[in-house]
Design a protein around this motif. Sequence first.
Motif, PDB file in Angstrom:
ATOM      1  N   UNK A   1       0.842  -1.173   0.000  1.00 18.04           N
ATOM      2  CA  UNK A   1       0.000   0.000   0.000  1.00 18.04           C
ATOM      3  C   UNK A   1       0.891   1.240   0.000  1.00 18.04           C
ATOM      4  N   UNK A   2       0.283   2.364  -0.299  1.00 14.49           N
ATOM      5  CA  UNK A   2       0.976   3.653  -0.317  1.00 14.49           C
ATOM      6  C   UNK A   2       0.329   4.596   0.691  1.00 14.49           C
ATOM      7  N   UNK A   3       1.170   5.362   1.332  1.00 12.00           N
ATOM      8  CA  UNK A   3       0.692   6.443   2.185  1.00 12.00           C
ATOM      9  C   UNK A   3       0.997   7.740   1.442  1.00 12.00           C
ATOM     10  N   UNK A   4      -0.036   8.524   1.178  1.00 11.73           N
ATOM     11  CA  UNK A   4       0.140   9.827   0.562  1.00 11.73           C
ATOM     12  C   UNK A   4      -0.073  10.874   1.642  1.00 11.73           C
ATOM     13  N   UNK A   5       0.891  11.766   1.752  1.00  7.87           N
ATOM     14  CA  UNK A   5       0.810  12.874   2.698  1.00  7.87           C
ATOM     15  C   UNK A   5       0.713  14.160   1.901  1.00  7.87           C
ATOM     16  N   UNK A   6      -0.275  14.962   2.243  1.00  4.27           N
ATOM     17  CA  UNK A   6      -0.498  16.248   1.589  1.00  4.27           C
ATOM     18  C   UNK A   6      -0.423  17.323   2.663  1.00  4.27           C
ATOM     19  N   UNK A   7       0.387  18.329   2.423  1.00  6.00           N
ATOM     20  CA  UNK A   7       0.439  19.491   3.317  1.00  6.00           C
ATOM     21  C   UNK A   7       0.043  20.692   2.475  1.00  6.00           C
ATOM     22  N   UNK A  20     -10.499  13.115  -2.684  1.00  7.12           N
ATOM     23  CA  UNK A  20     -10.290  11.770  -2.137  1.00  7.12           C
ATOM     24  C   UNK A  20     -11.525  10.904  -2.354  1.00  7.12           C
ATOM     25  N   UNK A  21     -12.686  11.475  -2.118  1.00  7.38           N
ATOM     26  CA  UNK A  21     -13.924  10.721  -2.333  1.00  7.38           C
ATOM     27  C   UNK A  21     -14.087  10.360  -3.810  1.00  7.38           C
ATOM     28  N   UNK A  22     -13.763  11.312  -4.692  1.00  7.13           N
ATOM     29  CA  UNK A  22     -13.886  11.069  -6.131  1.00  7.13           C
ATOM     30  C   UNK A  22     -13.055   9.879  -6.594  1.00  7.13           C
ATOM     31  N   UNK A  23     -11.848   9.755  -6.064  1.00  5.05           N
ATOM     32  CA  UNK A  23     -10.988   8.661  -6.520  1.00  5.05           C
ATOM     33  C   UNK A  23     -11.249   7.354  -5.767  1.00  5.05           C
ATOM     34  N   UNK A  24     -12.123   7.397  -4.750  1.00  2.00           N
ATOM     35  CA  UNK A  24     -12.516   6.183  -4.045  1.00  2.00           C
ATOM     36  C   UNK A  24     -11.766   5.878  -2.770  1.00  2.00           C
ATOM     37  N   UNK A  25     -11.090   6.875  -2.197  1.00  2.00           N
ATOM     38  CA  UNK A  25     -10.400   6.653  -0.920  1.00  2.00           C
ATOM     39  C   UNK A  25     -11.428   6.365   0.171  1.00  2.00           C
ATOM     40  N   UNK A  26     -11.085   5.473   1.070  1.00  2.00           N
ATOM     41  CA  UNK A  26     -12.017   5.053   2.118  1.00  2.00           C
ATOM     42  C   UNK A  26     -11.936   5.907   3.368  1.00  2.00           C
ATOM     43  N   UNK A  27     -10.908   6.706   3.505  1.00  2.00           N
ATOM     44  CA  UNK A  27     -10.780   7.534   4.703  1.00  2.00           C
ATOM     45  C   UNK A  27      -9.504   8.345   4.654  1.00  2.00           C
ATOM     46  N   UNK A  54      -2.850  16.102   5.528  1.00  2.00           N
ATOM     47  CA  UNK A  54      -3.841  15.067   5.270  1.00  2.00           C
ATOM     48  C   UNK A  54      -3.081  13.810   4.871  1.00  2.00           C
ATOM     49  N   UNK A  55      -3.316  12.728   5.589  1.00  2.00           N
ATOM     50  CA  UNK A  55      -2.673  11.445   5.299  1.00  2.00           C
ATOM     51  C   UNK A  55      -3.727  10.457   4.838  1.00  2.00           C
ATOM     52  N   UNK A  56      -3.384   9.709   3.790  1.00  2.00           N
ATOM     53  CA  UNK A  56      -4.286   8.734   3.212  1.00  2.00           C
ATOM     54  C   UNK A  56      -3.493   7.480   2.892  1.00  2.00           C
ATOM     55  N   UNK A  57      -4.076   6.323   3.145  1.00  2.00           N
ATOM     56  CA  UNK A  57      -3.469   5.056   2.735  1.00  2.00           C
ATOM     57  C   UNK A  57      -4.299   4.516   1.588  1.00  2.00           C
ATOM     58  N   UNK A  58      -3.602   4.216   0.487  1.00  2.00           N
ATOM     59  CA  UNK A  58      -4.271   3.846  -0.760  1.00  2.00           C
ATOM     60  C   UNK A  58      -3.554   2.701  -1.466  1.00  2.00           C
ATOM     61  N   UNK A  59      -4.269   2.082  -2.373  1.00  2.00           N
ATOM     62  CA  UNK A  59      -3.629   1.151  -3.295  1.00  2.00           C
ATOM     63  C   UNK A  59      -2.724   1.968  -4.216  1.00  2.00           C
ATOM     64  N   UNK A  60      -1.644   1.381  -4.720  1.00  2.00           N
ATOM     65  CA  UNK A  60      -0.698   2.133  -5.549  1.00  2.00           C
ATOM     66  C   UNK A  60      -1.335   2.860  -6.732  1.00  2.00           C
ATOM     67  N   UNK A  61      -2.268   2.231  -7.420  1.00  2.00           N
ATOM     68  CA  UNK A  61      -2.887   2.883  -8.579  1.00  2.00           C
ATOM     69  C   UNK A  61      -3.702   4.106  -8.162  1.00  2.00           C
ATOM     70  N   UNK A  62      -4.350   4.043  -7.022  1.00  2.00           N
ATOM     71  CA  UNK A  62      -5.118   5.188  -6.534  1.00  2.00           C
ATOM     72  C   UNK A  62      -4.190   6.304  -6.068  1.00  2.00           C
ATOM     73  N   UNK A  63      -3.067   5.943  -5.473  1.00  2.00           N
ATOM     74  CA  UNK A  63      -2.090   6.950  -5.042  1.00  2.00           C
ATOM     75  C   UNK A  63      -1.556   7.702  -6.251  1.00  2.00           C
ATOM     76  N   UNK A  64      -1.265   6.984  -7.320  1.00  2.00           N
ATOM     77  CA  UNK A  64      -0.782   7.616  -8.547  1.00  2.00           C
ATOM     78  C   UNK A  64      -1.820   8.573  -9.118  1.00  2.00           C
ATOM     79  N   UNK A  65      -3.057   8.151  -9.126  1.00  2.00           N
ATOM     80  CA  UNK A  65      -4.147   9.001  -9.618  1.00  2.00           C
ATOM     81  C   UNK A  65      -4.283  10.252  -8.751  1.00  2.00           C
ATOM     82  N   UNK A  66      -4.220  10.093  -7.444  1.00  2.00           N
ATOM     83  CA  UNK A  66      -4.325  11.227  -6.530  1.00  2.00           C
ATOM     84  C   UNK A  66      -3.196  12.222  -6.752  1.00  2.00           C
TER      85      UNK A  66
END
Length: 95
Positions: A1-7, A20-27, A54-66
Motif C-alpha cells: 500500500x501507499x501512504x500519501x501525505x499532503x500538506x 479523495x472521495x472522487x478517486x474512491x479513498x475510504x478515509x 492530510x494522510x491517506x493510505x491507498x492502493x498504488x494505482x489510486x495513489x498515482x491518480x491522486x
Amino acid sequence: MKRVTIICESILEERVIELLREIGAHGHTAFTVRGGGHQGERYADITETANVQIDIILKPSMAEQLLHRLQRDFFAAYAMVAYESDVRVLRPDKF
C-alpha cells in the motif's frame, strides 16, 4: 500500500477531501500543522492562514491518480506539497 501525505493551506482541506472521495479513498486523517519552508513560516494559531496535513493510505494505482490530480489541479495556484511512501498495512481490508 501507499501512504500519501499532503500538506496544504487549510482553505483547501474540503476540496482535497472531495477529491479523495472522487478517486474512491475510504478515509483520511487530517490535522493542523505549522512549520517553515519555501513559502516562509506558517503558524497554526490562525485557522485561515494555517496549514493542514492530510494522510491517506491507498492502493498504488489510486495513489498515482491522486498525485496526478493534485499536481494538475492545485500545485500551480496553491502552497501545497505531496509525497508518497510505501507502508505495510496490518488490516488491509480497511482500505
